[in-house]
Design an enzyme around this catalytic site. Structure first.
Site, PDB file in Angstrom:
ATOM      1  N   TYR A  80       6.994  20.258   9.048  1.00  7.99           N
ATOM      2  CA  TYR A  80       7.670  18.961   8.923  1.00  7.99           C
ATOM      3  C   TYR A  80       8.003  18.403  10.298  1.00  7.99           C
ATOM      4  O   TYR A  80       7.862  17.210  10.541  1.00  7.99           O
ATOM      5  CB  TYR A  80       8.951  19.118   8.102  1.00  7.99           C
ATOM      6  CG  TYR A  80       9.636  17.797   7.813  1.00  7.99           C
ATOM      7  CD1 TYR A  80       9.354  17.096   6.642  1.00  7.99           C
ATOM      8  CD2 TYR A  80      10.562  17.246   8.704  1.00  7.99           C
ATOM      9  CE1 TYR A  80       9.963  15.884   6.365  1.00  7.99           C
ATOM     10  CE2 TYR A  80      11.179  16.034   8.442  1.00  7.99           C
ATOM     11  CZ  TYR A  80      10.881  15.351   7.272  1.00  7.99           C
ATOM     12  OH  TYR A  80      11.487  14.142   7.014  1.00  7.99           O
ATOM     13  N   PHE A 132      -4.011 -12.022  10.767  1.00  8.70           N
ATOM     14  CA  PHE A 132      -4.465 -11.180   9.677  1.00  8.70           C
ATOM     15  C   PHE A 132      -3.412 -11.287   8.580  1.00  8.70           C
ATOM     16  O   PHE A 132      -2.237 -11.539   8.853  1.00  8.70           O
ATOM     17  CB  PHE A 132      -4.650  -9.731  10.130  1.00  8.70           C
ATOM     18  CG  PHE A 132      -5.209  -8.847   9.045  1.00  8.70           C
ATOM     19  CD1 PHE A 132      -6.473  -9.081   8.534  1.00  8.70           C
ATOM     20  CD2 PHE A 132      -4.469  -7.794   8.535  1.00  8.70           C
ATOM     21  CE1 PHE A 132      -6.989  -8.282   7.519  1.00  8.70           C
ATOM     22  CE2 PHE A 132      -4.980  -6.991   7.526  1.00  8.70           C
ATOM     23  CZ  PHE A 132      -6.238  -7.241   7.022  1.00  8.70           C
ATOM     24  N   THR A 133      -3.822 -11.104   7.341  1.00 10.22           N
ATOM     25  CA  THR A 133      -2.938 -11.396   6.208  1.00 10.22           C
ATOM     26  C   THR A 133      -1.620 -10.643   6.271  1.00 10.22           C
ATOM     27  O   THR A 133      -0.538 -11.248   6.166  1.00 10.22           O
ATOM     28  CB  THR A 133      -3.665 -11.066   4.890  1.00 10.22           C
ATOM     29  OG1 THR A 133      -4.253  -9.767   4.999  1.00 10.22           O
ATOM     30  CG2 THR A 133      -4.766 -12.082   4.616  1.00 10.22           C
ATOM     31  N   ASP A 223      -3.851  -5.416  18.753  1.00  8.71           N
ATOM     32  CA  ASP A 223      -4.225  -4.766  17.497  1.00  8.71           C
ATOM     33  C   ASP A 223      -5.604  -4.149  17.695  1.00  8.71           C
ATOM     34  O   ASP A 223      -6.614  -4.848  17.758  1.00  8.71           O
ATOM     35  CB  ASP A 223      -4.244  -5.793  16.365  1.00  8.71           C
ATOM     36  CG  ASP A 223      -4.604  -5.178  15.009  1.00  8.71           C
ATOM     37  OD1 ASP A 223      -5.047  -4.021  14.982  1.00  8.71           O
ATOM     38  OD2 ASP A 223      -4.457  -5.873  13.978  1.00  8.71           O
ATOM     39  N   LYS A 266      -9.415   2.379  10.027  1.00  2.37           N
ATOM     40  CA  LYS A 266     -10.573   1.792  10.698  1.00  2.37           C
ATOM     41  C   LYS A 266     -10.882   2.571  11.979  1.00  2.37           C
ATOM     42  O   LYS A 266     -11.948   3.150  12.116  1.00  2.37           O
ATOM     43  CB  LYS A 266     -10.308   0.317  11.003  1.00  2.37           C
ATOM     44  CG  LYS A 266     -10.109  -0.567   9.778  1.00  2.37           C
ATOM     45  CD  LYS A 266      -9.891  -2.018  10.166  1.00  2.37           C
ATOM     46  CE  LYS A 266      -9.601  -2.896   8.958  1.00  2.37           C
ATOM     47  NZ  LYS A 266     -10.765  -3.016   8.059  1.00  2.37           N
ATOM     48  N   PHE A 455      -4.092 -12.267  -3.091  1.00  2.00           N
ATOM     49  CA  PHE A 455      -5.492 -11.868  -3.156  1.00  2.00           C
ATOM     50  C   PHE A 455      -5.657 -10.402  -3.536  1.00  2.00           C
ATOM     51  O   PHE A 455      -6.717  -9.995  -4.003  1.00  2.00           O
ATOM     52  CB  PHE A 455      -6.204 -12.155  -1.824  1.00  2.00           C
ATOM     53  CG  PHE A 455      -5.765 -11.287  -0.677  1.00  2.00           C
ATOM     54  CD1 PHE A 455      -6.442 -10.115  -0.370  1.00  2.00           C
ATOM     55  CD2 PHE A 455      -4.667 -11.639   0.103  1.00  2.00           C
ATOM     56  CE1 PHE A 455      -6.041  -9.309   0.692  1.00  2.00           C
ATOM     57  CE2 PHE A 455      -4.266 -10.852   1.175  1.00  2.00           C
ATOM     58  CZ  PHE A 455      -4.946  -9.673   1.456  1.00  2.00           C
TER      59      PHE A 455
END
Length: 482
Positions: A80, A132-133, A223, A266, A455
């Site tokens: 942990y 970005f959303t 990002d 990604k 969406f």
């Protein structure tokens, strides 16, 4: 980067890997596909994967892992706190990005939540090359607003401009002059730009943005979720980077930034994320939110097995052969569609192939969610699941009006090292058929519209019987073929 030419003259991407584990696919018949998309409310996010032949919805969390990544998962330290597994990740991130302060998170939007809570205040502004959303949602939720200052060439659907993701630096200067540096929460650069075709950002542009930030005392946030593709484009398209190694390019990017965050779904081909911070004081402001929202500071909501895979995946991202496979497959698909006269975003970017729906379905109004309609039609015609990136991905204004997106795209993501060339050729063939029969495709209308990120789980219905007519034409042309 090394090139391989075929004696035949044909130009096709050559996989620099071999496949040793396979997963069975099924291709449902067209009547089953129509029933499946109807049950999903014409939202490809709500399709069951058992009904999907090629899943090109996203490259997030669905990239193939390498043998080294899978092997690394077997030596994880399942503690942990104080896990040696996390220490290995922290060491790798410091080595690659040169930043001392690391915060783990379960994925990219968790990083955005932490950044927005700490840096965004009511009335503040976040300039960025493009939104970005989830990024925009977190900023707005914390009382800020997004100002998109993509360079004008970034919104040209067809061009030979190599870096369409570049920020308009003059617009950034004007924004600071108009509102004052104290109103700017931070400056965000997304490389590449997800919603306008995965288009890359040049190193030269990032240097110019850094200079503006230095003049006005602004924090520069990068990002890096799509950085693997962007590194490939820097290496192959920007003269100043051609003689640099991928590690050297990465460090030059990092040295220009105050904060780097990413989704490991990604970057690194695992599931997780992290925030890398240059300033200890800023790190301390964010640190308390990790155990509050994510988990302890040495796992941040990630499985230790995923952390081990991510550590190896980040190292492999520095390999030219690894980062070139996705962009080369995407370029092949874009080139083949463009050769057939099918409207796509050019030049080919990262992440996936992007169909320009405003030209593909010029008879369907944006207000009828034309990109969502084309994604639905493509699934019916092929069993290929893509993603709408257009007006459907936006949010209604508080007064109920519908802001129309700058672009209407169907994104066909190219998960890394997942599809074969014959599968990509199948997708191209079915898109070609759909292009020839595009007048059959109509629009969609909401029957269930969530207030936030609609969406993801909203439901829509066709405005006419166009889907039944599309199926009838498919049967006439293909008979009993799948």
């Amino acid at each position: 980067m090394p090139s391989v030419r075929f004696f035949s003259g044909e130009t096709v991407p050559l996989e620099m890997h071999k496949v040793r584990v396979v997963q069975k696919l099924t291709l449902p018949d067209i009547d089953t596909r129509l029933a499946a998309i109807t049950a999903a409310g014409n939202n490809t996010f709500l399709l069951q994967n058992r009904d999907v032949f090629m899943d090109m919805l996203t490259d997030s969390g669905v990239n193939a892992m390498s043998d080294r990544q899978v092997a690394a998962m077997m030596v994880a330290d399942d503690s942990y706190a104080g896990s040696a597994t996390y220490t290995r990740l922290e060491t790798r991130l410091r080595e690659i990005f040169g930043m001392d302060w690391i915060l783990p998170a379960h994925q990219g939007r968790a990083c955005e939540n932490i950044l927005a809570q700490v840096l965004v205040t009511p009335g503040s502004i976040v300039p960025m090359n493009y939104h970005f959303t989830t990024t925009k949602a977190h900023i707005v939720l914390n009382g800020g607003r997004v100002e998109e200052i993509i360079h004008a060439r970034g919104l040209e659907v067809t061009s030979d401009e190599p870096f369409k993701g570049d920020m308009d630096v003059a617009a950034l200067e004007r924004l600071v002059a108009e509102h004052g540096a104290e109103r700017i929460a931070f400056v965000r650069v997304e490389a590449g730009t997800n919603l306008i075709g995965g288009q890359p950002v040049s190193l030269a542009n990032l240097r110019e943005v850094r200079a503006v930030c230095d003049r006005h005392g602004l924090t520069l946030v990068y990002d890096a979720s799509l950085m693997a593709d962007n590194l490939y484009f820097l290496k192959t398209r920007e003269a100043a980077c051609r003689d640099l190694s991928i590690r050297e390019i990465t460090r030059q990017i990092a040295d220009l930034c105050d904060v780097i965050y990413f989704s490991a779904r990604k970057l690194g081909c695992a599931r997780g994320g992290a925030i890398c911070v240059r300033d200890e004081a800023l790190y301390n402001r964010m640190r308390g939110l990790v155990p509050l929202y994510e988990g302890f500071l040495t796992y941040g909501g990630m499985s230790v097995r995923e952390i081990e895979a991510l550590t190896v995946g980040l190292d492999e991202t520095m390999d030219e052969d690894m980062i070139s496979q996705g962009p080369q497959f995407i370029a092949y698909m874009v080139g083949e569609l463009d050769r057939r006269g099918i409207p796509v975003i050019t030049p080919a970017g990262g992440l996936g192939c992007h169909i320009d729906v405003m030209r593909f379905l010029d008879h369907v109004p944006q207000a009828q969610y034309s990109a969502g309609a084309l994604a639905s039609a493509l699934y019916i015609a092929s069993g290929v699941r893509g993603m709408e990136r257009g007006t459907l991905s936006e949010q209604r204004a508080p007064d109920g009006t519908e802001p129309l997106a700058n672009m209407e795209l169907v994104r066909l993501a190219m998960p890394r090292r997942v599809f074969t060339l014959s599968q990509v050729k199948y997708a191209i063939d079915r898109i070609d058929w759909l292009w020839q029969n595009r007048r059959l495709v109509g629009g969609l209308t909401f029957v269930e519209e969530p207030e936030i990120l609609r969406f993801f789980y909203g439901r829509l219905a066709p405005v006419s019987d166009w889907q039944q007519r599309l199926v009838a034409q498919f049967r006439a042309d293909f008979g009993d073929s799948l």
